[in-house]
Design a protein around this motif. Sequence first.
Motif, PDB file in Angstrom:
ATOM      1  N   LYS A   1     -28.921  74.501 133.357  1.00  0.00           N
ATOM      2  CA  LYS A   1     -27.629  75.154 133.538  1.00  0.00           C
ATOM      3  C   LYS A   1     -26.783  74.293 134.468  1.00  0.00           C
ATOM      4  CE  LYS A   1     -27.462  79.547 134.182  1.00  0.00           C
ATOM      5  NZ  LYS A   1     -27.685  80.904 134.756  1.00  0.00           N
TER       6      LYS A   1
ATOM      7  N   LEU B   1     -23.019  73.712 136.172  1.00  0.00           N
ATOM      8  CA  LEU B   1     -21.708  74.238 136.531  1.00  0.00           C
ATOM      9  C   LEU B   1     -20.681  73.119 136.476  1.00  0.00           C
ATOM     10  CD1 LEU B   1     -19.711  76.279 137.822  1.00  0.00           C
ATOM     11  CD2 LEU B   1     -20.618  75.545 140.058  1.00  0.00           C
TER      12      LEU B   1
ATOM     13  N   LEU C   1     -14.172  72.345 129.033  1.00  0.00           N
ATOM     14  CA  LEU C   1     -14.443  73.396 128.048  1.00  0.00           C
ATOM     15  C   LEU C   1     -14.948  72.827 126.722  1.00  0.00           C
ATOM     16  CD1 LEU C   1     -11.420  75.770 128.730  1.00  0.00           C
ATOM     17  CD2 LEU C   1     -13.827  76.187 129.297  1.00  0.00           C
TER      18      LEU C   1
ATOM     19  N   THR D   1     -22.400  74.810 131.395  1.00  0.00           N
ATOM     20  CA  THR D   1     -22.672  76.232 131.197  1.00  0.00           C
ATOM     21  C   THR D   1     -21.416  77.062 131.426  1.00  0.00           C
ATOM     22  OG1 THR D   1     -24.924  75.837 131.972  1.00  0.00           O
ATOM     23  CG2 THR D   1     -24.197  78.132 131.880  1.00  0.00           C
ATOM     24  N   GLU D   2     -20.701  76.756 132.508  1.00  0.00           N
ATOM     25  CA  GLU D   2     -19.453  77.441 132.841  1.00  0.00           C
ATOM     26  C   GLU D   2     -18.504  76.439 133.483  1.00  0.00           C
ATOM     27  OE1 GLU D   2     -20.386  82.056 133.770  1.00  0.00           O
ATOM     28  OE2 GLU D   2     -21.028  80.660 135.343  1.00  0.00           O
TER      29      GLU D   2
ATOM     30  N   VAL E   1     -15.554  76.421 136.288  1.00  0.00           N
ATOM     31  CA  VAL E   1     -15.001  77.218 137.384  1.00  0.00           C
ATOM     32  C   VAL E   1     -14.038  76.362 138.189  1.00  0.00           C
ATOM     33  CG1 VAL E   1     -15.577  78.406 139.560  1.00  0.00           C
ATOM     34  CG2 VAL E   1     -17.030  78.715 137.541  1.00  0.00           C
TER      35      VAL E   1
ATOM     36  N   ARG F   1      -6.894  80.031 134.848  1.00  0.00           N
ATOM     37  CA  ARG F   1      -7.381  81.127 133.990  1.00  0.00           C
ATOM     38  C   ARG F   1      -6.727  81.059 132.610  1.00  0.00           C
ATOM     39  NH1 ARG F   1      -6.527  84.327 138.850  1.00  0.00           N
ATOM     40  NH2 ARG F   1      -8.555  84.692 139.818  1.00  0.00           N
TER      41      ARG F   1
ATOM     42  N   ALA G   1     -10.437  78.488 132.200  1.00  0.00           N
ATOM     43  CA  ALA G   1     -11.442  78.348 133.259  1.00  0.00           C
ATOM     44  C   ALA G   1     -11.661  79.688 133.961  1.00  0.00           C
ATOM     45  CB  ALA G   1     -10.998  77.307 134.286  1.00  0.00           C
ATOM     46  N   LEU G   2     -12.802  79.808 134.589  1.00  0.00           N
ATOM     47  CA  LEU G   2     -13.094  80.972 135.428  1.00  0.00           C
ATOM     48  C   LEU G   2     -12.607  80.695 136.845  1.00  0.00           C
ATOM     49  CD1 LEU G   2     -16.786  81.623 134.307  1.00  0.00           C
ATOM     50  CD2 LEU G   2     -14.718  82.816 133.525  1.00  0.00           C
TER      51      LEU G   2
ATOM     52  N   HIS H   1     -24.541  84.242 139.546  1.00  0.00           N
ATOM     53  CA  HIS H   1     -24.523  83.019 138.738  1.00  0.00           C
ATOM     54  C   HIS H   1     -25.320  81.928 139.451  1.00  0.00           C
ATOM     55  CE1 HIS H   1     -20.998  84.387 136.274  1.00  0.00           C
ATOM     56  NE2 HIS H   1     -20.854  85.149 137.343  1.00  0.00           N
TER      57      HIS H   1
ATOM     58  N   TYR I   1     -27.221  77.917 138.977  1.00  0.00           N
ATOM     59  CA  TYR I   1     -27.154  76.676 138.206  1.00  0.00           C
ATOM     60  C   TYR I   1     -28.224  75.714 138.696  1.00  0.00           C
ATOM     61  CZ  TYR I   1     -22.643  78.796 137.456  1.00  0.00           C
ATOM     62  OH  TYR I   1     -21.660  79.693 137.159  1.00  0.00           O
TER      63      TYR I   1
END
Length: 161
Positions: free
Chosen positions: A2, A4, A38, A44-45, A47, A60, A64-65, A97, A99
Amino acid sequence: MKVLGLIPARGGSKGVPRKNIRKLCGKPLIEYSIEAALKSGMLTEVVVSTEDEEIAKISRDAGALVPFSRPKSLATDNSPTIDAVLHAIKSLTALGHTYDAVCLLQPTTPLISSTIIDKSIIKFKESTTDSIISVREIPHNFNPFWAFIEGGNDCLVSATG
């Protein structure tokens, strides 16, 4: 694994005010890093860490988070990036969360591609190192404060010692 994708973007900048959201070819600068992240198949995410509400909204809107706000004390000219990274990890862990690794993406590097991100993560996963950094050859008149030189064994060391 994972991973980040973390983009640190503070609102203040003395050199180029509001640089992270300044338009480049019609888009805020930060959007380029977000889009590449993205499109990555290895993150995985994605941010964004910021103290600035306008940057948060743009981030946003770009996909993105932005699940927390960075303290203003970690968004000054003298704030080390590592402190923002550690704050992000702590904040995300508190939200459940976790990672295995962090891929730090600078909003001021708009030409980064998802391919470079993915190749870098693959290289990291195949290595025995704790971290990797992407680099490029620089002009001879570049400020050595920001430069690295080869230190052997595929390692880089600061050019300023």
